[in-house]
Design an enzyme around this catalytic site. Sequence first.
Site, short mmCIF file in Angstrom:
data_model
loop_
_atom_site.label_atom_id
_atom_site.label_comp_id
_atom_site.label_asym_id
_atom_site.label_seq_id
_atom_site.Cartn_x
_atom_site.Cartn_y
_atom_site.Cartn_z
N GLY A 134 28.72 14.03 58.76
CA GLY A 134 28.40 14.33 57.51
C GLY A 134 29.51 14.95 56.67
O GLY A 134 30.70 15.10 57.44
N CYS A 135 29.58 14.84 55.43
CA CYS A 135 31.07 15.24 54.82
C CYS A 135 31.40 16.90 55.16
O CYS A 135 32.74 16.92 55.47
CB CYS A 135 30.98 15.00 53.41
SG CYS A 135 29.37 15.80 52.57
N PHE A 136 30.53 17.97 55.08
CA PHE A 136 31.00 19.31 55.22
C PHE A 136 31.17 19.10 56.98
O PHE A 136 32.12 19.73 57.21
CB PHE A 136 29.57 20.16 55.09
CG PHE A 136 29.61 20.79 53.60
CD1 PHE A 136 31.01 21.38 53.08
CD2 PHE A 136 28.42 20.76 53.00
CE1 PHE A 136 30.98 22.01 51.94
CE2 PHE A 136 28.60 21.35 51.52
CZ PHE A 136 29.58 21.96 51.25
#
Length: 324
Positions: A134-136
């Site tokens: 995921g990006c976070f």
Amino acid sequence: MIKAGIIGGSGYTGGELIRLLLNHPDVEIDFVFSTTRAGKPITSAHPDLLGVTNLEFTGEVNPNVDVVFLCLGHGNSSKFLNENSFSETTKIIDLSNDFRLKADATFQGKTFVYGLTELNNEKIKKADYIANPGCFATTIQLGLLPLAKAGLLQNQVHINAITGSTGAGVGLSSTSHFSWRNNNVSWYKPFTHQHLGEIGESLDSFGNKTGQLFFLPNRGNFTRGILATSYTQFDGSLEEAQQLYQEYYKDDVFTHVSAEPIHLKQVVNTNQCHVHLHKHEGTLLVTSAIDNLLKGASGQAVQNMNLIFGLEEAKGLQLKAGVF
């Protein structure tokens, strides 16, 4: 040439993936699958590609491509794979969260390898299936991995991160509408964000104790990028911390430790992650920044593909930041 298929090419991550693969010297896009745009030109969803490609979306899947990228909403990748079969030699790179956690990683007899290249580089090279982070999660993990490996995350870790509006996906919602998002900042999912699970598993993978993570995600009034600040107790000197980080990332082509404070414009429109360290009394502050659609999604997916097929890791990903 590597023949690639894209499932779900009309969204933000799908669009970025198309742009990257069209310019990759060793890849040919075989098909871009869409249930809602079949028969329509790619430019109907991505008008910036006018004059770049004449590809059309299709409602048919070629099961014999070399690699398939799943750019579907969370929960839809496993459903799609249950309904569509690919050859035994087809590599699958999933950009959703369906297979990121260890409990979900085994599917149809195959095991998804967690595709954080700065953590699982050698495993990725041997993998058939990849769960793209995921990006976070990418931003935060790249800020904390060196401390985790050294066993220096035993105390509480406080994380504050802000993301651009593209992190919410292309579908309109009350908090992504321009009139709400513009000139506005807000938090959401405090301390319960879904990326905490994969972050925790990665930090624990070195066998060292990790303290409790307190993560506060924020929505920013800009389009793309993530800036994360993480801080925890640290008894060593700033120089020792910098040496620790430089050593951990010495062989990584996209993650770099900056001696100066960092900002989003350094990394937006690139596959880079920049990290900066600051020491205040007994607390170490780690700032990390990425482009959520590239290093946090499509760029990292291409990086994983390069590793799987034995290509130079940075191939097709030498992108320029828009600093001004």
